[in-house]
Design an enzyme around this catalytic site. Sequence first.
Site, PDB file in Angstrom:
ATOM      1  CB  ALA A  55      -0.886   0.003   1.235  1.00 40.16           C
ATOM      2  CB  ALA A  56       1.139   4.102  -2.002  1.00 41.51           C
ATOM      3  CB  ALA A  57       1.133   6.219   3.309  1.00 37.46           C
ATOM      4  CB  SER A  58       0.125  11.117   1.153  1.00 37.17           C
ATOM      5  OG  SER A  58      -0.036  11.221   2.535  1.00 37.17           O
ATOM      6  CG  LEU A  59       3.411  12.403   4.131  1.00 37.10           C
ATOM      7  CD1 LEU A  59       3.477  13.076   5.487  1.00 37.10           C
ATOM      8  CD2 LEU A  59       3.852  13.390   3.057  1.00 37.10           C
ATOM      9  N   GLY A  60       4.689   7.980   2.551  1.00 38.98           N
ATOM     10  CA  GLY A  60       5.497   6.779   2.688  1.00 38.98           C
ATOM     11  C   GLY A  60       4.822   5.601   2.011  1.00 38.98           C
ATOM     12  CD  GLN A  61       7.394   2.221  -0.870  1.00 37.28           C
ATOM     13  OE1 GLN A  61       7.069   2.916  -1.809  1.00 37.28           O
ATOM     14  NE2 GLN A  61       8.291   1.251  -0.976  1.00 37.28           N
ATOM     15  CG  ASP A  91      -5.189  12.007   5.662  1.00 34.88           C
ATOM     16  OD1 ASP A  91      -5.833  12.494   4.726  1.00 34.88           O
ATOM     17  OD2 ASP A  91      -4.049  11.535   5.533  1.00 34.88           O
ATOM     18  CE  LYS A 132       2.561   5.897   7.977  1.00 38.73           C
ATOM     19  NZ  LYS A 132       1.346   6.705   7.965  1.00 38.73           N
TER      20      LYS A 132
END
Lengths: 241, 435
Positions: B129-135, B280, B150
């Site tokens: 999964a991708a997060a906006s500031l990381g993965q 968020d 993460k």
Amino acid sequence: MSALIYFHERTHESELARMVAKKKTTTKAKKPRRPKPEGGGRRAQNKEAIRKRIVSAALSLFQTNGFDATTTKAIARKAKIAEGTVFNYFKSKEDIAHYFFEEEVDHAIAQIRDNPRLKKAPLEEKLFALVHSQLEFLTPHERFIGAAFIHALRPASPLGIFSHRAQALRHRYIGFVQELFEESLPKQNSLTWLAPDVFWIFYLGVLLYWQNDPSPGKQNTLAFLDRSLNIGVSLLKQGKR
Amino acid sequence: MADHTHSSTKRALSMASAGASVAGSYIGYLLQRAFLGKERGEARLRSTHVRAARRMRDEMQSLRGPAMKLGQTLSLQTGTLPDEFVAELATLQMEAPGMHPSLVRAQFKSSMGREPEEIFKKFSPEPFAAASLGQVHHATTREGEMVAVKIQYPGIRQAIENDFNLFRTVSKPAQASGHISKAAIDELEQQIVAETDYEREADNIEFFARKLAPLSFVKVPRVFRRYSSNRVLTMSLMTGEHLDSLLTHRTPRKLRDLLGTNLFELFYYQLLKVGALHVDPHWGNYLFTRDGSIALVDFGCVKYFQPETLNYLHRVFLYRGSCESADFRRILEESHRAAGQELLPGARRALIRFSKTFYRQVYPPRPDEQREPFDFGAVEFLQEYLREAKNVFRTKGIMPDLIFLGRAEMGLYQTLHRLRARVPTSRIVKKYLRS
């Protein structure tokens, strides 16, 4: 590191040497004046252990006292051997520094070649892994690297840029980078011939950035390296003809 | 320093080139429209939207960080942007360009001091999964527990600071015209920079795990502190489906209503009981299960409200009297004064109008009079919300402490709208209002 130390203007001679070096790297990276382990005998093992002790003592002193202030006598004392024994292995402290940089390049090349996953990785990742493994190797000796940079800029420095040994190492490194480009880019890419030299200069920039990067864990260097390689490789791919 | 400047210039050029390219698409369309019939003209406009949106999405992805956050926020703006834009920007939530395995390893080691394989029994170098500031990567601890790790993109904090410097410069006209206040930009920066500290996020997770325990339908991950740092966060693995995946199947109305009601209750429980909100709201941060449970997977952006702000909310929610009464006006004025802000007449009018036209409709003040649950399926309420919220922003009627509440509220409505859920809104809010 080595980068600035071995950097010089391109000449026909260097081009020729690069071709020779490239041929060598395609088989197994071999350096000009490295000791060969003699079948793993006890004597050879002892010699190798002493060599490592000398290098380790020297690096530790370069790091704490500085390169200029370190004498071979101090290195011998730190390694707990006679000063004469040091000369059986290395001609001078500059010779030890050269040996260290050769180790650095060998280590980085082996890191890429011995990692089967990287064989199929995109070019930007291979180049990232190469530079990152060099930086990791240099990290414990950061202060010495900074001093070596300055030293290399002095015209008469034995660590300087025109020694044959320095050039040979640079050629081997560039030759290896050339291999990486060739296995990842189409043959007809018009920029492949120039790219390794440009990469060398880029590496110098990364090294300077890394030296001056105050971010925790050298965060910003990783980001800089990643983003600039992405841009560079993407430009290279657009340059195919 | 020079490198930082270079980096921010590069980002500025990238943003500018995206802007120029998007503008170019539309200029091209305008030129062609003169020679096309109405029908073909509309089809061409749609394809122009798609092209422009893709270009914008690609640039935001390559920039990562706050530019992506902005894209995510825009993707929640149904009704203000063409649908083609929303569809493209929505993909930002799940598809940030990943760090390659060598960068993941380097970043992990620079933060934890050891390679992932030295710490975990198993570690997947590819993100799931991708997060906006990381993965996020799958891993298994030495004790055999499945975890989600993460890992933050390197240098993201620096990038955020550069982007905000840039944003402050380019938004000068909007600041001068009063459309964006300095306090709003400060609040935005503070929250987004706070998201880069994973130790703070770990604190948030533990805080919410405690506070949300009474809500049986909410699941909060467990933090593994010994495998975490300020740039690496290891949590227990949560299961469930993302909204998009849930909606690809025929989801029964009963389940949609149940999930919508639970989501709504979770929102107001946090706001009115806990006094802190997971702000968020994009749907990548929720995992839904078919029994109506909701798992929360990202606690980077959490807003802890001031007591004065909470007091204000308790006083205005489900206000029974007339929104035009002197008493309601007094509540507004007192609350703004308590928050250190003078309520200007224009802003007061905007807030009264917002309460009258939107909140009265979605949240009738007397829950027993709300015969039918509110149906979030119709798009009109979202358009109304956006129109009124914009008006409040423009007249500077929003307290800086509530900026993120607006964003979270929009995210909630957007998700409820996509679920087409029917929710007994006032009954739930009333449960958590101070008597």
